[in-house]
Structure formats: C-alpha cells, structure tokens
Design a protein around this motif. Structure first.
Motif, short mmCIF file in Angstrom:
data_model
loop_
_atom_site.label_atom_id
_atom_site.label_comp_id
_atom_site.label_asym_id
_atom_site.label_seq_id
_atom_site.Cartn_x
_atom_site.Cartn_y
_atom_site.Cartn_z
N SER A 1 45.40 24.94 42.73
CA SER A 1 44.24 24.63 41.89
C SER A 1 43.98 25.68 40.81
O SER A 1 42.88 26.22 40.70
CB SER A 1 42.98 24.47 42.76
OG SER A 1 43.16 23.48 43.73
N PRO A 2 44.97 26.00 39.98
CA PRO A 2 44.77 27.02 38.95
C PRO A 2 43.83 26.55 37.84
O PRO A 2 43.81 25.37 37.51
CB PRO A 2 46.18 27.27 38.40
CG PRO A 2 46.88 25.97 38.63
CD PRO A 2 46.32 25.42 39.91
N ALA A 3 43.05 27.47 37.33
CA ALA A 3 42.16 27.17 36.21
C ALA A 3 42.96 27.09 34.92
O ALA A 3 44.05 27.64 34.81
CB ALA A 3 41.09 28.26 36.11
N GLU A 4 42.41 26.41 33.93
CA GLU A 4 43.06 26.37 32.62
C GLU A 4 42.94 27.73 31.96
O GLU A 4 41.99 28.47 32.21
CB GLU A 4 42.39 25.32 31.73
CG GLU A 4 42.63 23.90 32.21
CD GLU A 4 41.96 22.88 31.29
OE1 GLU A 4 41.25 23.26 30.35
OE2 GLU A 4 42.18 21.69 31.55
N GLY A 5 43.91 28.05 31.13
CA GLY A 5 43.91 29.34 30.44
C GLY A 5 45.31 29.73 30.05
O GLY A 5 46.24 28.94 30.13
#
Length: 149
Positions: free
Chosen positions: A143-147
């Motif tokens: 579940s990585p965050a956008e960036g």
C-alpha cells in the motif's frame, strides 16, 4: 495476503540464446526440495516462419548424476512460428523427482530465446531466499503512497 516475493523463489534457468535451431538444455536442473510446484517461463523473441519450436519438462532424482533426465508425460507445449515475443509456461505440481529442467527444442528455422525462468511456489519455509547469482535484487511495497519513486 499473498506476497509472491516472500513465498516463492525466482531462478534464472537459462540466459538468452541467439537465434538458432539447436536444442537448449540448461546445464543444471531446478532443485524443487522444499516447494510444492515449479512454473517454468520461456520468453521468446523473433521466430522465423517455418520454425519448429517447443518446450518440455524433464526430471531427475540427482540432477543427472546417476539418474539421467527423463521427459515428463504431457508437458510438451508447441510454440508456433508466429508467436514472436511471447512467453510460454509449464507448471509441475508435486513433482515425483527432486530436479526439473525445461528443454527448448528448436528446428528447421531460427527462433530466439530471451531467457528461461523458474518460479518455485508452495514454500514449506517462508520467507524464501532467492539465488543471489541470478537475482540482482528487488523490493516489496505494501500500500505505498503516491510520490517520487
């Protein structure tokens, strides 16, 4: 949650092989000890019209030392001469012998093999350890965050 990189083992079974008509036989087999299944992936490049190409799996108790490799019934898959740049697979579940090999038969016209890979699954011990001589590295992200990557 299934985490393939922790629950499977990835192996490069054969490097790329230039266009040709010779049979590709990896020098050693894939040791399936500690796993329930082995899925071979054969990646093809250009295949010349009229090429007779196929893949099949063989097995041995001792990686061909005293027990020669033998074909596994029903594992042959035909690769058509218009199957350029496609991947073919054969999965063997609960093999009867410890070592498996994927053989690529090439005849009549040139076919290019981009590589053969094996994925061992159903590990009895998790996390698995990948072969450091063939797997350069990798990462797992949950579940990585956008960036910025």
């Amino acid at each position: 949650m299934v985490n393939l990189s922790k629950e499977a083992k990835f192996i490069r079974h054969s490097d790329a092989v230039a266009a040709g008509t010779s049979t590709i036989t990896p020098s050693s087999g894939v040791d399936t000890q500690g796993f329930e299944a082995c899925t071979f992936l054969a990646a093809f490049g250009a295949i010349v019209a009229g090429a007779a190409t196929s893949i099949k799996v063989q097995q041995s108790d001792d990686d061909g030392v005293a027990d020669a490799y033998s074909d596994l019934e029903g594992t042959s898959v035909t690769v058509a001469d218009d199957d350029d740049n496609q991947v073919f697979y054969v999965e063997v579940v609960n093999p009867l012998k410890r070592y498996l090999k994927l053989i690529v038969s090439r005849a009549t016209q040139n076919s290019t093999v981009d590589g053969i890979f094996a994925v061992l699954t159903g590990a009895k011990t998790i996390p698995t350890t990948h072969d450091a001589t063939t797997i350069g590295g990798g990462e797992t992200h949950v579940s990585p965050a956008e960036g910025t990557a």
